[in-house]
Motif scaffolding. Structure first.
Motif, PDB file in Angstrom:
ATOM      1  N   LEU A  89       0.615 -14.470   7.970  1.00 16.05           N
ATOM      2  CA  LEU A  89       1.219 -13.521   8.902  1.00 16.05           C
ATOM      3  C   LEU A  89       0.301 -12.321   9.108  1.00 16.05           C
ATOM      4  O   LEU A  89      -0.396 -11.906   8.191  1.00 16.05           O
ATOM      5  CB  LEU A  89       2.563 -13.021   8.378  1.00 16.05           C
ATOM      6  N   LEU A  90       0.341 -11.770  10.315  1.00 15.10           N
ATOM      7  CA  LEU A  90      -0.406 -10.554  10.638  1.00 15.10           C
ATOM      8  C   LEU A  90       0.586  -9.507  11.129  1.00 15.10           C
ATOM      9  O   LEU A  90       1.311  -9.747  12.095  1.00 15.10           O
ATOM     10  CB  LEU A  90      -1.449 -10.831  11.720  1.00 15.10           C
ATOM     11  N   ILE A  91       0.610  -8.356  10.457  1.00 10.82           N
ATOM     12  CA  ILE A  91       1.444  -7.231  10.874  1.00 10.82           C
ATOM     13  C   ILE A  91       0.568  -6.215  11.586  1.00 10.82           C
ATOM     14  O   ILE A  91      -0.452  -5.768  11.039  1.00 10.82           O
ATOM     15  CB  ILE A  91       2.140  -6.573   9.670  1.00 10.82           C
ATOM     16  N   VAL A  92       0.967  -5.842  12.803  1.00 11.37           N
ATOM     17  CA  VAL A  92       0.196  -4.890  13.607  1.00 11.37           C
ATOM     18  C   VAL A  92       1.088  -3.693  13.903  1.00 11.37           C
ATOM     19  O   VAL A  92       2.023  -3.769  14.709  1.00 11.37           O
ATOM     20  CB  VAL A  92      -0.267  -5.535  14.933  1.00 11.37           C
ATOM     21  N   ASP A  93       0.821  -2.576  13.233  1.00  4.96           N
ATOM     22  CA  ASP A  93       1.635  -1.370  13.419  1.00  4.96           C
ATOM     23  C   ASP A  93       0.813  -0.177  12.971  1.00  4.96           C
ATOM     24  O   ASP A  93       0.064  -0.266  11.994  1.00  4.96           O
ATOM     25  CB  ASP A  93       2.934  -1.469  12.601  1.00  4.96           C
ATOM     26  N   ASP A  94       0.954   0.936  13.691  1.00  5.14           N
ATOM     27  CA  ASP A  94       0.165   2.115  13.318  1.00  5.14           C
ATOM     28  C   ASP A  94       0.839   2.946  12.234  1.00  5.14           C
ATOM     29  O   ASP A  94       0.274   3.934  11.761  1.00  5.14           O
ATOM     30  CB  ASP A  94      -0.137   2.988  14.545  1.00  5.14           C
ATOM     31  N   GLU A  95       2.050   2.561  11.810  1.00  2.00           N
ATOM     32  CA  GLU A  95       2.730   3.245  10.708  1.00  2.00           C
ATOM     33  C   GLU A  95       2.355   2.547   9.397  1.00  2.00           C
ATOM     34  O   GLU A  95       2.834   1.452   9.102  1.00  2.00           O
ATOM     35  CB  GLU A  95       4.242   3.205  10.905  1.00  2.00           C
ATOM     36  N   ALA A  96       1.517   3.206   8.613  1.00  2.00           N
ATOM     37  CA  ALA A  96       1.024   2.594   7.380  1.00  2.00           C
ATOM     38  C   ALA A  96       2.160   2.278   6.412  1.00  2.00           C
ATOM     39  O   ALA A  96       2.156   1.235   5.750  1.00  2.00           O
ATOM     40  CB  ALA A  96       0.001   3.516   6.713  1.00  2.00           C
ATOM     41  N   ASP A  97       3.153   3.172   6.326  1.00  2.00           N
ATOM     42  CA  ASP A  97       4.265   2.938   5.403  1.00  2.00           C
ATOM     43  C   ASP A  97       5.041   1.683   5.781  1.00  2.00           C
ATOM     44  O   ASP A  97       5.435   0.892   4.908  1.00  2.00           O
ATOM     45  CB  ASP A  97       5.207   4.146   5.375  1.00  2.00           C
ATOM     46  N   LEU A  98       5.271   1.493   7.073  1.00  2.00           N
ATOM     47  CA  LEU A  98       6.003   0.312   7.531  1.00  2.00           C
ATOM     48  C   LEU A  98       5.187  -0.947   7.269  1.00  2.00           C
ATOM     49  O   LEU A  98       5.732  -1.957   6.787  1.00  2.00           O
ATOM     50  CB  LEU A  98       6.331   0.432   9.018  1.00  2.00           C
ATOM     51  N   ARG A  99       3.900  -0.890   7.550  1.00  2.00           N
ATOM     52  CA  ARG A  99       3.032  -2.056   7.289  1.00  2.00           C
ATOM     53  C   ARG A  99       3.097  -2.444   5.819  1.00  2.00           C
ATOM     54  O   ARG A  99       3.275  -3.613   5.480  1.00  2.00           O
ATOM     55  CB  ARG A  99       1.573  -1.739   7.653  1.00  2.00           C
ATOM     56  N   ASP A 100       2.944  -1.462   4.948  1.00  2.00           N
ATOM     57  CA  ASP A 100       2.912  -1.754   3.512  1.00  2.00           C
ATOM     58  C   ASP A 100       4.254  -2.281   3.014  1.00  2.00           C
ATOM     59  O   ASP A 100       4.310  -3.213   2.202  1.00  2.00           O
ATOM     60  CB  ASP A 100       2.529  -0.486   2.737  1.00  2.00           C
ATOM     61  N   THR A 101       5.341  -1.681   3.492  1.00  2.00           N
ATOM     62  CA  THR A 101       6.673  -2.110   3.052  1.00  2.00           C
ATOM     63  C   THR A 101       6.972  -3.532   3.496  1.00  2.00           C
ATOM     64  O   THR A 101       7.428  -4.369   2.699  1.00  2.00           O
ATOM     65  CB  THR A 101       7.757  -1.158   3.605  1.00  2.00           C
ATOM     66  N   LEU A 102       6.711  -3.813   4.767  1.00  2.00           N
ATOM     67  CA  LEU A 102       6.961  -5.161   5.282  1.00  2.00           C
ATOM     68  C   LEU A 102       6.091  -6.189   4.578  1.00  2.00           C
ATOM     69  O   LEU A 102       6.550  -7.274   4.220  1.00  2.00           O
ATOM     70  CB  LEU A 102       6.695  -5.210   6.789  1.00  2.00           C
ATOM     71  N   SER A 103       4.824  -5.849   4.381  1.00  2.99           N
ATOM     72  CA  SER A 103       3.906  -6.760   3.712  1.00  2.99           C
ATOM     73  C   SER A 103       4.399  -7.103   2.314  1.00  2.99           C
ATOM     74  O   SER A 103       4.429  -8.268   1.905  1.00  2.99           O
ATOM     75  CB  SER A 103       2.509  -6.137   3.644  1.00  2.99           C
ATOM     76  N   GLU A 104       4.817  -6.084   1.582  1.00  4.34           N
ATOM     77  CA  GLU A 104       5.294  -6.295   0.215  1.00  4.34           C
ATOM     78  C   GLU A 104       6.545  -7.168   0.198  1.00  4.34           C
ATOM     79  O   GLU A 104       6.661  -8.101  -0.605  1.00  4.34           O
ATOM     80  CB  GLU A 104       5.586  -4.944  -0.440  1.00  4.34           C
ATOM     81  N   GLN A 105       7.498  -6.879   1.097  1.00  5.33           N
ATOM     82  CA  GLN A 105       8.749  -7.646   1.125  1.00  5.33           C
ATOM     83  C   GLN A 105       8.507  -9.107   1.520  1.00  5.33           C
ATOM     84  O   GLN A 105       9.110 -10.021   0.945  1.00  5.33           O
ATOM     85  CB  GLN A 105       9.736  -6.991   2.092  1.00  5.33           C
ATOM     86  N   LEU A 106       7.634  -9.309   2.480  1.00  3.42           N
ATOM     87  CA  LEU A 106       7.349 -10.678   2.924  1.00  3.42           C
ATOM     88  C   LEU A 106       6.624 -11.476   1.842  1.00  3.42           C
ATOM     89  O   LEU A 106       6.914 -12.652   1.635  1.00  3.42           O
ATOM     90  CB  LEU A 106       6.522 -10.646   4.217  1.00  3.42           C
ATOM     91  N   LYS A 107       5.708 -10.849   1.143  1.00  2.00           N
ATOM     92  CA  LYS A 107       4.994 -11.534   0.063  1.00  2.00           C
ATOM     93  C   LYS A 107       5.936 -11.928  -1.073  1.00  2.00           C
ATOM     94  O   LYS A 107       5.760 -12.965  -1.712  1.00  2.00           O
ATOM     95  CB  LYS A 107       3.863 -10.658  -0.470  1.00  2.00           C
ATOM     96  N   LEU A 108       6.951 -11.091  -1.315  1.00  2.00           N
ATOM     97  CA  LEU A 108       7.895 -11.363  -2.399  1.00  2.00           C
ATOM     98  C   LEU A 108       8.709 -12.634  -2.157  1.00  2.00           C
ATOM     99  O   LEU A 108       9.245 -13.214  -3.100  1.00  2.00           O
ATOM    100  CB  LEU A 108       8.836 -10.174  -2.593  1.00  2.00           C
ATOM    101  N   THR A 109       8.821 -13.076  -0.899  1.00  3.48           N
ATOM    102  CA  THR A 109       9.545 -14.323  -0.631  1.00  3.48           C
ATOM    103  C   THR A 109       8.808 -15.537  -1.184  1.00  3.48           C
ATOM    104  O   THR A 109       9.404 -16.589  -1.392  1.00  3.48           O
ATOM    105  CB  THR A 109       9.749 -14.533   0.880  1.00  3.48           C
ATOM    106  N   GLY A 110       7.476 -15.391  -1.385  1.00  9.77           N
ATOM    107  CA  GLY A 110       6.666 -16.506  -1.869  1.00  9.77           C
ATOM    108  C   GLY A 110       6.235 -17.465  -0.786  1.00  9.77           C
ATOM    109  O   GLY A 110       5.498 -18.423  -1.052  1.00  9.77           O
ATOM    110  N   ASP A 111       6.631 -17.214   0.463  1.00 13.58           N
ATOM    111  CA  ASP A 111       6.331 -18.134   1.557  1.00 13.58           C
ATOM    112  C   ASP A 111       5.194 -17.656   2.445  1.00 13.58           C
ATOM    113  O   ASP A 111       4.739 -18.414   3.310  1.00 13.58           O
ATOM    114  CB  ASP A 111       7.569 -18.328   2.442  1.00 13.58           C
ATOM    115  N   PHE A 112       4.743 -16.408   2.260  1.00 13.87           N
ATOM    116  CA  PHE A 112       3.808 -15.830   3.213  1.00 13.87           C
ATOM    117  C   PHE A 112       2.622 -15.148   2.531  1.00 13.87           C
ATOM    118  O   PHE A 112       2.777 -14.503   1.500  1.00 13.87           O
ATOM    119  CB  PHE A 112       4.521 -14.782   4.089  1.00 13.87           C
ATOM    120  N   ASP A 113       1.450 -15.305   3.149  1.00 21.38           N
ATOM    121  CA  ASP A 113       0.311 -14.441   2.896  1.00 21.38           C
ATOM    122  C   ASP A 113       0.249 -13.471   4.064  1.00 21.38           C
ATOM    123  O   ASP A 113       0.365 -13.901   5.227  1.00 21.38           O
ATOM    124  CB  ASP A 113      -0.991 -15.247   2.810  1.00 21.38           C
ATOM    125  N   VAL A 114       0.068 -12.203   3.789  1.00 24.65           N
ATOM    126  CA  VAL A 114       0.195 -11.187   4.833  1.00 24.65           C
ATOM    127  C   VAL A 114      -1.058 -10.331   4.907  1.00 24.65           C
ATOM    128  O   VAL A 114      -1.557  -9.860   3.884  1.00 24.65           O
ATOM    129  CB  VAL A 114       1.420 -10.283   4.574  1.00 24.65           C
TER     130      VAL A 114
END
Length: 228
Positions: A7-32
């Motif tokens: 997955l690729l997250i494209v957003d200029d809000e660093a906090d949102l990018r980091d939070t989403l990346s962390e949550q998605l990785k925790l599912t075990g289904d995604f590399d972000v």
């Protein structure tokens, strides 16, 4: 899921990018991976294998919708899910017309975003634009093609493609011979399990390093399984 989706997250809000990346990785289904600009995203989908893009509309360099248009013109076919703070229908329509597959309005619940991501990935895998990973190969069902990590291309028959695609969608489940026959050949009384076994044998000759000791398309009690 068969393997980790990229997955690729494209957003200029660093906090949102980091939070989403962390949550998605925790599912075990995604590399972000994440970027903060549209131009970086355009380059990323051109140079890397990306299975789905989460794209913000309001980016500092290029409007997210225009970035989507560029990606589509460059040949990117994987799903794009757009994020927006606007609620107007016109805004959603513009994004979909640019080539986005879905729209989600900020603020959103993570569970809703995750469900949308999974739905888009399922739909894409069922489409002719899908690019899937099978062992060391990139599998392009629409082109009936396998490409290995050295760039060598293996052309598949229609039935070989259908067998691989159905086994891939079964994830790590064993598929019975009867199910494969029904799904690939339909309910044809003239088709026997010998026909299926012949196709499996030929497919292994193409994709296995040692066809007599299959590591990708394996035989299990009751049927077959694809090992990603």
């Amino acid at each position: 899921m068969p393997s980790a989706y990229q997955l690729l997250i494209v957003d200029d809000e660093a906090d949102l990018r980091d939070t989403l990346s962390e949550q998605l990785k925790l599912t075990g289904d995604f590399d972000v991976s994440t970027v903060g600009t549209a131009s970086s995203a355009i380059e990323a989908v051109r140079s890397d294998r990306i299975d789905l893009v989460i794209m913000d509309v309001g980016l500092p360099d290029i409007d997210g919708r225009e970035a989507v248009r560029v990606m589509r013109r460059n040949g990117f076919r994987a799903p794009i899910l757009m994020l927006t703070g606007h609620t107007e229908d016109a805004d959603t329509i513009q994004g979909l017309e640019a080539g986005a597959n879905d729209y989600i309005i900020k603020p959103f619940r993570f569970a809703v975003l995750l469900a949308r991501i999974r739905a888009q990935l399922r739909q894409h895998e069922a489409s002719e634009d899908a690019v899937l990973s099978v062992g060391q190969y990139t599998f392009r069902p629409g082109a009936k093609l396998l490409v290995d990590n050295k760039g060598s291309r293996l052309k598949l028959t229609e039935k070989e493609t259908a067998i691989l695609r159905f086994l891939y969608r079964a994830e790590d489940q064993v598929v019975t011979r009867e199910t494969l026959l029904a799904e690939v050949w339909g309910y044809n009384a003239n088709v026997t399990t010998h026909t299926l076994e012949t196709h499996i044998y030929r497919l292994r000759q193409k994709i296995e390093e040692d066809p007599s000791n299959a590591r990708i398309l394996v035989t299990e009690p009751g049927g077959y399984k694809l090992v990603p």
